[in-house]
Scaffold this motif. Structure first.
Motif, PDB file in Angstrom:
ATOM      1  N   GLN A   4       0.798  -1.219   0.000  1.00 26.72           N
ATOM      2  CA  GLN A   4       0.000   0.000   0.000  1.00 26.72           C
ATOM      3  C   GLN A   4       0.835   1.275   0.000  1.00 26.72           C
ATOM      4  N   VAL A   5       2.135   1.161   0.151  1.00 25.36           N
ATOM      5  CA  VAL A   5       2.983   2.339   0.303  1.00 25.36           C
ATOM      6  C   VAL A   5       4.006   2.413  -0.828  1.00 25.36           C
ATOM      7  N   VAL A   6       4.142   3.604  -1.393  1.00 28.33           N
ATOM      8  CA  VAL A   6       5.132   3.858  -2.436  1.00 28.33           C
ATOM      9  C   VAL A   6       6.146   4.845  -1.874  1.00 28.33           C
ATOM     10  N   ARG A   7       7.433   4.588  -2.102  1.00 25.68           N
ATOM     11  CA  ARG A   7       8.468   5.526  -1.689  1.00 25.68           C
ATOM     12  C   ARG A   7       8.946   6.266  -2.938  1.00 25.68           C
ATOM     13  N   LEU A   8       8.876   7.583  -2.899  1.00 29.40           N
ATOM     14  CA  LEU A   8       9.265   8.429  -4.020  1.00 29.40           C
ATOM     15  C   LEU A   8      10.655   8.996  -3.783  1.00 29.40           C
ATOM     16  N   HIS A   9      11.449   9.102  -4.850  1.00 31.54           N
ATOM     17  CA  HIS A   9      12.759   9.757  -4.806  1.00 31.54           C
ATOM     18  C   HIS A   9      12.817  10.731  -5.972  1.00 31.54           C
ATOM     19  N   TRP A  10      13.428  11.909  -5.774  1.00 32.41           N
ATOM     20  CA  TRP A  10      13.557  12.874  -6.857  1.00 32.41           C
ATOM     21  C   TRP A  10      14.788  13.740  -6.654  1.00 32.41           C
ATOM     22  N   ASP A  11      15.142  14.435  -7.708  1.00 35.37           N
ATOM     23  CA  ASP A  11      16.250  15.396  -7.684  1.00 35.37           C
ATOM     24  C   ASP A  11      15.780  16.617  -8.477  1.00 35.37           C
ATOM     25  N   LEU A  12      15.544  17.716  -7.785  1.00 28.40           N
ATOM     26  CA  LEU A  12      14.999  18.923  -8.413  1.00 28.40           C
ATOM     27  C   LEU A  12      16.109  19.915  -8.745  1.00 28.40           C
ATOM     28  N   GLY A  13      16.038  20.493  -9.931  1.00 31.41           N
ATOM     29  CA  GLY A  13      16.991  21.519 -10.352  1.00 31.41           C
ATOM     30  C   GLY A  13      16.631  22.895  -9.828  1.00 31.41           C
ATOM     31  N   ARG A  14      15.374  23.079  -9.383  1.00 27.42           N
ATOM     32  CA  ARG A  14      14.902  24.333  -8.785  1.00 27.42           C
ATOM     33  C   ARG A  14      13.731  23.994  -7.871  1.00 27.42           C
ATOM     34  N   PRO A  15      13.390  24.878  -6.927  1.00 30.28           N
ATOM     35  CA  PRO A  15      12.256  24.601  -6.036  1.00 30.28           C
ATOM     36  C   PRO A  15      10.976  24.354  -6.840  1.00 30.28           C
ATOM     37  N   ALA A  16      10.165  23.384  -6.381  1.00 31.91           N
ATOM     38  CA  ALA A  16       8.937  23.038  -7.100  1.00 31.91           C
ATOM     39  C   ALA A  16       7.930  22.396  -6.160  1.00 31.91           C
ATOM     40  N   LYS A  17       6.655  22.558  -6.502  1.00 35.20           N
ATOM     41  CA  LYS A  17       5.583  21.843  -5.819  1.00 35.20           C
ATOM     42  C   LYS A  17       5.424  20.498  -6.519  1.00 35.20           C
ATOM     43  N   LEU A  18       5.250  19.430  -5.725  1.00 32.65           N
ATOM     44  CA  LEU A  18       5.163  18.082  -6.286  1.00 32.65           C
ATOM     45  C   LEU A  18       3.772  17.487  -6.083  1.00 32.65           C
ATOM     46  N   THR A  19       3.332  16.741  -7.085  1.00 36.57           N
ATOM     47  CA  THR A  19       2.070  16.019  -7.034  1.00 36.57           C
ATOM     48  C   THR A  19       2.300  14.615  -7.568  1.00 36.57           C
ATOM     49  N   LEU A  20       1.749  13.621  -6.886  1.00 36.91           N
ATOM     50  CA  LEU A  20       1.791  12.248  -7.365  1.00 36.91           C
ATOM     51  C   LEU A  20       0.402  11.905  -7.882  1.00 36.91           C
ATOM     52  N   THR A  21       0.321  11.442  -9.125  1.00 40.57           N
ATOM     53  CA  THR A  21      -0.955  10.993  -9.671  1.00 40.57           C
ATOM     54  C   THR A  21      -0.910   9.478  -9.820  1.00 40.57           C
ATOM     55  N   ALA A  22      -2.045   8.846  -9.622  1.00 35.36           N
ATOM     56  CA  ALA A  22      -2.123   7.391  -9.730  1.00 35.36           C
ATOM     57  C   ALA A  22      -3.407   7.011 -10.449  1.00 35.36           C
ATOM     58  N   LYS A  23      -3.321   5.919 -11.213  1.00 33.76           N
ATOM     59  CA  LYS A  23      -4.489   5.355 -11.893  1.00 33.76           C
ATOM     60  C   LYS A  23      -4.475   3.855 -11.676  1.00 33.76           C
ATOM     61  N   GLY A  24      -5.639   3.304 -11.442  1.00 30.80           N
ATOM     62  CA  GLY A  24      -5.756   1.857 -11.381  1.00 30.80           C
ATOM     63  C   GLY A  24      -5.625   1.278 -12.777  1.00 30.80           C
ATOM     64  N   VAL A  25      -5.055   0.075 -12.888  1.00 33.81           N
ATOM     65  CA  VAL A  25      -4.880  -0.583 -14.188  1.00 33.81           C
ATOM     66  C   VAL A  25      -5.578  -1.938 -14.142  1.00 33.81           C
ATOM     67  N   ARG A  26      -6.496  -2.154 -15.085  1.00 34.31           N
ATOM     68  CA  ARG A  26      -7.162  -3.457 -15.239  1.00 34.31           C
ATOM     69  C   ARG A  26      -7.090  -3.848 -16.704  1.00 34.31           C
ATOM     70  N   ASN A  27      -6.824  -5.105 -16.953  1.00 42.29           N
ATOM     71  CA  ASN A  27      -6.749  -5.628 -18.319  1.00 42.29           C
ATOM     72  C   ASN A  27      -5.799  -4.814 -19.188  1.00 42.29           C
ATOM     73  N   GLY A  28      -4.698  -4.326 -18.596  1.00 46.11           N
ATOM     74  CA  GLY A  28      -3.680  -3.596 -19.350  1.00 46.11           C
ATOM     75  C   GLY A  28      -4.008  -2.158 -19.667  1.00 46.11           C
ATOM     76  N   SER A  29      -5.110  -1.619 -19.130  1.00 49.70           N
ATOM     77  CA  SER A  29      -5.505  -0.253 -19.460  1.00 49.70           C
ATOM     78  C   SER A  29      -5.889   0.517 -18.203  1.00 49.70           C
ATOM     79  N   SER A  30      -5.598   1.823 -18.203  1.00 48.61           N
ATOM     80  CA  SER A  30      -6.017   2.686 -17.112  1.00 48.61           C
ATOM     81  C   SER A  30      -7.226   3.535 -17.518  1.00 48.61           C
ATOM     82  N   LYS A  31      -7.715   3.359 -18.756  1.00 49.13           N
ATOM     83  CA  LYS A  31      -8.842   4.142 -19.250  1.00 49.13           C
ATOM     84  C   LYS A  31     -10.106   3.828 -18.441  1.00 49.13           C
TER      85      LYS A  31
END
Length: 103
Positions: A4-31
């Motif tokens: 249930q938990v995802v660990r994110l890592h990043w390296d920013l070249g300048r200050p920024a606001k971050l957002t994580l988006t997620a979609k469920g995938v069934r039968n190979g599609s997130s549509k």
């Protein structure tokens, strides 16, 4: 981590606001599947509108807690988005997490 938990890592070249988006995938599609987004903030302080500073960072997100619940999906597609105060945007390539044992 666990399923249930995802660990994110990043390296920013300048200050920024971050957002994580997620979609469920069934039968190979997130549509037409469940999707949601989380603001990733530097601290749980009252002013969560502050951007992350330049450089590397890490954060953990539980995607089966709160408004969006992906419990019924065996695969999830994630993207991390950064938006700087100057208006620049950047989005990571999609990352698909399989929660099926042995996959």
């Amino acid at each position: 981590m666990n399923q249930q938990v995802v660990r994110l890592h990043w390296d920013l070249g300048r200050p920024a606001k971050l957002t994580l988006t997620a979609k469920g995938v069934r039968n190979g599609s997130s549509k037409n599947q469940t999707s949601g987004g989380w603001g990733i903030y530097p601290s749980p302080a009252a002013n969560n509108s502050q951007p992350w500073g330049e450089g590397t960072g890490t954060h953990r997100v539980n995607f089966e807690y709160g408004e969006y619940n992906f419990h019924g999906y065996d695969r999830l597609q994630f993207r991390l988005r950064a938006r700087s105060t100057g208006g620049a945007h950047d989005t990571s390539q999609p990352i698909v997490l399989s929660r099926r044992p042995g996959k």
